[in-house]
Design a protein around this motif. Structure first.
Motif, PDB file in Angstrom:
ATOM      1  N   THR A  44       0.870  -1.171   0.000  1.00  0.00           N
ATOM      2  CA  THR A  44       0.000   0.000   0.000  1.00  0.00           C
ATOM      3  C   THR A  44       0.909   1.224   0.000  1.00  0.00           C
ATOM      4  O   THR A  44       2.119   1.105   0.180  1.00  0.00           O
ATOM      5  CB  THR A  44      -0.905   0.024   1.241  1.00  0.00           C
ATOM      6  N   LYS A  62      -8.482  -2.898  -5.325  1.00  0.00           N
ATOM      7  CA  LYS A  62      -9.217  -2.323  -4.196  1.00  0.00           C
ATOM      8  C   LYS A  62     -10.350  -3.285  -3.880  1.00  0.00           C
ATOM      9  O   LYS A  62     -11.326  -3.381  -4.619  1.00  0.00           O
ATOM     10  CB  LYS A  62      -9.746  -0.938  -4.525  1.00  0.00           C
ATOM     11  N   SER A  95     -12.566  -3.447  -1.293  1.00  0.00           N
ATOM     12  CA  SER A  95     -13.835  -2.817  -0.939  1.00  0.00           C
ATOM     13  C   SER A  95     -13.592  -1.325  -0.758  1.00  0.00           C
ATOM     14  O   SER A  95     -12.448  -0.875  -0.725  1.00  0.00           O
ATOM     15  CB  SER A  95     -14.429  -3.426   0.334  1.00  0.00           C
ATOM     16  N   TYR A  96     -14.650  -0.581  -0.607  1.00  0.00           N
ATOM     17  CA  TYR A  96     -14.492   0.860  -0.513  1.00  0.00           C
ATOM     18  C   TYR A  96     -13.855   1.275   0.808  1.00  0.00           C
ATOM     19  O   TYR A  96     -13.376   2.390   0.949  1.00  0.00           O
ATOM     20  CB  TYR A  96     -15.838   1.576  -0.714  1.00  0.00           C
ATOM     21  N   ARG A  97     -13.806   0.399   1.803  1.00  0.00           N
ATOM     22  CA  ARG A  97     -13.211   0.718   3.100  1.00  0.00           C
ATOM     23  C   ARG A  97     -11.722   0.394   3.174  1.00  0.00           C
ATOM     24  O   ARG A  97     -11.026   0.925   4.025  1.00  0.00           O
ATOM     25  CB  ARG A  97     -13.923  -0.053   4.206  1.00  0.00           C
ATOM     26  N   THR A  98     -11.246  -0.448   2.325  1.00  0.00           N
ATOM     27  CA  THR A  98      -9.841  -0.832   2.381  1.00  0.00           C
ATOM     28  C   THR A  98      -9.012   0.047   1.459  1.00  0.00           C
ATOM     29  O   THR A  98      -9.505   0.537   0.446  1.00  0.00           O
ATOM     30  CB  THR A  98      -9.656  -2.307   1.959  1.00  0.00           C
ATOM     31  N   PRO A  99      -7.750   0.241   1.813  1.00  0.00           N
ATOM     32  CA  PRO A  99      -6.885   1.028   0.917  1.00  0.00           C
ATOM     33  C   PRO A  99      -6.530   0.239  -0.331  1.00  0.00           C
ATOM     34  O   PRO A  99      -6.621  -0.988  -0.360  1.00  0.00           O
ATOM     35  CB  PRO A  99      -5.639   1.289   1.772  1.00  0.00           C
ATOM     36  N   ARG A 100      -6.124   0.948  -1.352  1.00  0.00           N
ATOM     37  CA  ARG A 100      -5.689   0.293  -2.584  1.00  0.00           C
ATOM     38  C   ARG A 100      -4.401  -0.474  -2.318  1.00  0.00           C
ATOM     39  O   ARG A 100      -3.513   0.008  -1.617  1.00  0.00           O
ATOM     40  CB  ARG A 100      -5.415   1.327  -3.666  1.00  0.00           C
TER      41      ARG A 100
END
Length: 90
Positions: free
Chosen positions: A27, A64, A66-71
């Motif tokens: 990340t 990515k 989910s929208y909560r996890t960082p790329r």
């Protein structure tokens, strides 16, 4: 990739690319931690360099979950050996 590293005046591009090659998946935060051990840079600089490498060189795979996890980024398999060879030639 050689032209990219030829423009490296302060060693940042080489350090970032070496850290990417060493990491299987990373990340921005983990890459910044690795790079900041050798060069004093901000997280924004590392993020900008990662974006540049991903868009101009096209050697990164971005995921990515989910929208909560960082790329998460990973060096594409077909470019890993090329990057190692280029870094070894410097």
């Amino acid at each position: 990739m050689m032209n990219f590293l030829d423009l490296d005046s302060d060693g940042l591009r080489r350090v970032v690319l070496e850290s990417m090659v060493q990491s299987q998946e990373f990340t921005i935060l983990s890459l910044h931690e690795e790079v900041s051990k050798e060069v004093n840079v901000s997280r924004k600089v590392v993020a900008s360099m990662t974006g540049y490498i991903g868009s101009r060189l096209g050697i990164l795979h971005v995921n990515k979950k989910s929208y909560r996890t960082p790329r998460t980024y990973a060096l594409k398999d077909e470019y890993a050996d090329i990057a190692r060879a280029v870094l070894a030639s410097l």
